[in-house]
Motif scaffolding. Sequence first.
Motif, short mmCIF file in Angstrom:
data_model
loop_
_atom_site.label_atom_id
_atom_site.label_comp_id
_atom_site.label_asym_id
_atom_site.label_seq_id
_atom_site.Cartn_x
_atom_site.Cartn_y
_atom_site.Cartn_z
N ALA A 82 -17.49 -47.51 89.15
CA ALA A 82 -18.13 -46.33 88.54
C ALA A 82 -19.29 -45.80 89.40
N PRO A 83 -20.18 -46.65 89.94
CA PRO A 83 -21.23 -46.10 90.80
C PRO A 83 -20.68 -45.45 92.08
N ASP A 128 -9.36 -34.02 92.89
CA ASP A 128 -9.80 -35.41 92.73
C ASP A 128 -10.15 -35.70 91.27
N VAL A 129 -10.87 -34.78 90.64
CA VAL A 129 -11.27 -34.96 89.24
C VAL A 129 -10.03 -35.03 88.35
N ALA A 130 -9.06 -34.16 88.59
CA ALA A 130 -7.83 -34.18 87.81
C ALA A 130 -7.09 -35.51 87.99
N GLU A 131 -7.05 -36.00 89.22
CA GLU A 131 -6.39 -37.29 89.51
C GLU A 131 -7.12 -38.44 88.82
N LEU A 132 -8.45 -38.42 88.85
CA LEU A 132 -9.22 -39.46 88.17
C LEU A 132 -8.96 -39.44 86.65
N LYS A 133 -8.91 -38.26 86.09
CA LYS A 133 -8.61 -38.14 84.65
C LYS A 133 -7.24 -38.71 84.34
N ILE A 171 -7.41 -42.52 84.52
CA ILE A 171 -8.10 -43.07 83.35
C ILE A 171 -7.19 -43.04 82.14
N ALA A 172 -6.45 -41.95 81.97
CA ALA A 172 -5.52 -41.84 80.84
C ALA A 172 -4.45 -42.93 80.93
N GLU A 173 -3.96 -43.21 82.13
CA GLU A 173 -2.97 -44.29 82.32
C GLU A 173 -3.57 -45.64 81.96
N ILE A 174 -4.80 -45.88 82.37
CA ILE A 174 -5.47 -47.15 82.08
C ILE A 174 -5.65 -47.34 80.59
#
Length: 120
Positions: A91-92, A107-112, A115-118
């Motif tokens: 996270a940091p 990048d933000v879309a990929e991170l979202k 996170i949804a997969e996790i």
Amino acid sequence: MKISGAESMVMEALWRRAPRSAEDVAAEVAAPQGWTEATVKTLINRLLKKKAVEAERDGRRYLYRPRLAREAWLAAESETVVDRLFGGRVAPLVSHFSKSGKLTPEDVAELKRLIAEIEE
């Protein structure tokens, strides 16, 4: 296995296409780095000693291929950076890139998405 920055350039060339001769690797990586063919051959020899690459005889020359998988190297390198710079926390790291403006909308879309997969 610790691979130096210069050695990683040779490995990237071999991960892209293998088997390859030392001359083929040098043709790809030497000029952009200002290296000679001898420098590339030295790097290949270091990688052979580390068992990151293997060689097979092909007539009067050798062909080289990676023994170390790119994914394994990438995982180890990533872990080292996160441990050393961010106390082992991801996270940091993401926060750092966000604050420095390095995260693109993609990048933000990929991170979202990740996170949804996790969370599933």
